[in-house]
Design a protein around this motif. Structure first.
Motif, short mmCIF file in Angstrom:
data_model
loop_
_atom_site.label_atom_id
_atom_site.label_comp_id
_atom_site.label_asym_id
_atom_site.label_seq_id
_atom_site.Cartn_x
_atom_site.Cartn_y
_atom_site.Cartn_z
N GLY A 8 61.38 48.06 -42.40
CA GLY A 8 62.69 47.74 -41.82
C GLY A 8 62.58 47.42 -40.35
O GLY A 8 61.77 47.97 -39.64
N MET A 9 63.39 46.53 -39.88
CA MET A 9 63.28 46.10 -38.50
C MET A 9 64.17 46.88 -37.55
O MET A 9 63.88 47.01 -36.39
N PHE A 45 54.65 48.78 -39.23
CA PHE A 45 53.62 49.47 -40.01
C PHE A 45 53.72 49.10 -41.49
O PHE A 45 54.71 48.58 -41.94
N ILE A 46 52.67 49.42 -42.19
CA ILE A 46 52.66 49.38 -43.65
C ILE A 46 52.53 50.83 -44.10
O ILE A 46 51.70 51.58 -43.57
N CYS A 47 53.36 51.24 -45.05
CA CYS A 47 53.37 52.63 -45.49
C CYS A 47 52.64 52.78 -46.82
O CYS A 47 52.85 52.00 -47.74
N LEU A 107 51.20 55.68 -42.21
CA LEU A 107 51.83 54.51 -41.60
C LEU A 107 50.74 53.80 -40.81
O LEU A 107 50.30 54.28 -39.76
N ALA A 108 50.29 52.66 -41.33
CA ALA A 108 49.17 51.93 -40.74
C ALA A 108 49.68 50.77 -39.90
O ALA A 108 50.48 49.95 -40.38
N SER A 157 44.94 49.25 -36.13
CA SER A 157 44.19 50.23 -36.93
C SER A 157 44.59 51.68 -36.66
O SER A 157 44.00 52.59 -37.22
N SER A 158 45.58 51.92 -35.81
CA SER A 158 46.07 53.28 -35.63
C SER A 158 46.91 53.67 -36.84
O SER A 158 47.55 52.82 -37.46
N ILE A 159 46.87 54.95 -37.18
CA ILE A 159 47.56 55.44 -38.37
C ILE A 159 48.24 56.77 -38.04
O ILE A 159 47.61 57.66 -37.46
N ILE A 160 49.50 56.88 -38.41
CA ILE A 160 50.22 58.15 -38.36
C ILE A 160 50.23 58.68 -39.79
O ILE A 160 50.42 57.91 -40.73
N TYR A 161 50.05 59.98 -39.96
CA TYR A 161 50.11 60.53 -41.31
C TYR A 161 50.87 61.84 -41.32
O TYR A 161 50.97 62.53 -40.32
#
Length: 146
Positions: free
Chosen positions: A16-17, A39-41, A55-56, A60-64
């Motif tokens: 979503g934007m 991000f791509i989830c 959340l990529a 290349s940073s990722i939240i998890y």
């Protein structure tokens, strides 16, 4: 060794934007994080039925976020390199825990709060503060059962 099943979710985790708050359903609770757009989830369910959302971002940073409060984020392989093989025991035995480190010029952090573990990996030095703020927005609500 856990077997991971990877699902790319396009309905439950659409970026979503306009919205920045994301909801994650983990067990009988909902967790919320205020995250950056773009991000791509992914939703990962392991063979022990723990759930991990990732959340990529393009850099290349990722939240998890995961409900695996026994060993933490499966994606964070760097914590064992810094804290040793017994790091899962530390995660299991502590109600709250904050681990962090650096690997090849990129930064990672993992926080355990009660029954949830939230973190990031592969973050550039100039983005650390932004990602720390994202982790600080963690909040939860218990699902209402009918």
């Amino acid at each position: 060794m856990k077997v991971l099943l990877i699902y790319i979710l396009t309905i439950a985790c659409v970026p979503g934007m306009s919205q920045k708050t994301r909801k994650f359903s983990l067990g009988d609770q909902h967790y919320f994080l205020d995250v950056s757009k773009g991000f791509i989830c992914y939703k990962i369910i392991d063979d022990e039925h723990y759930i991990e959302y990732r959340l990529a971002y393009n850099d290349s940073s990722i939240i998890y976020i995961t409900n695996d409060d026994k060993s933490g984020g499966a994606i964070n392989i760097f914590k064992e390199k810094k804290y040793g093989k017994d790091v899962s025991l530390k995660i299991l035995l502590n109600e709250t825990l904050d681990l962090n480190g650096e690997y090849m010029g990129r930064y990672w952090r993992e926080k355990k709060e009660s029954n949830v573990v939230v973190g990031y990996i592969n973050v550039l030095p100039q983005d650390i503060e932004k990602f720390n703020i994202i982790l600080s927005t963690l909040r939860m609500t218990r699902r209402v059962r009918r």
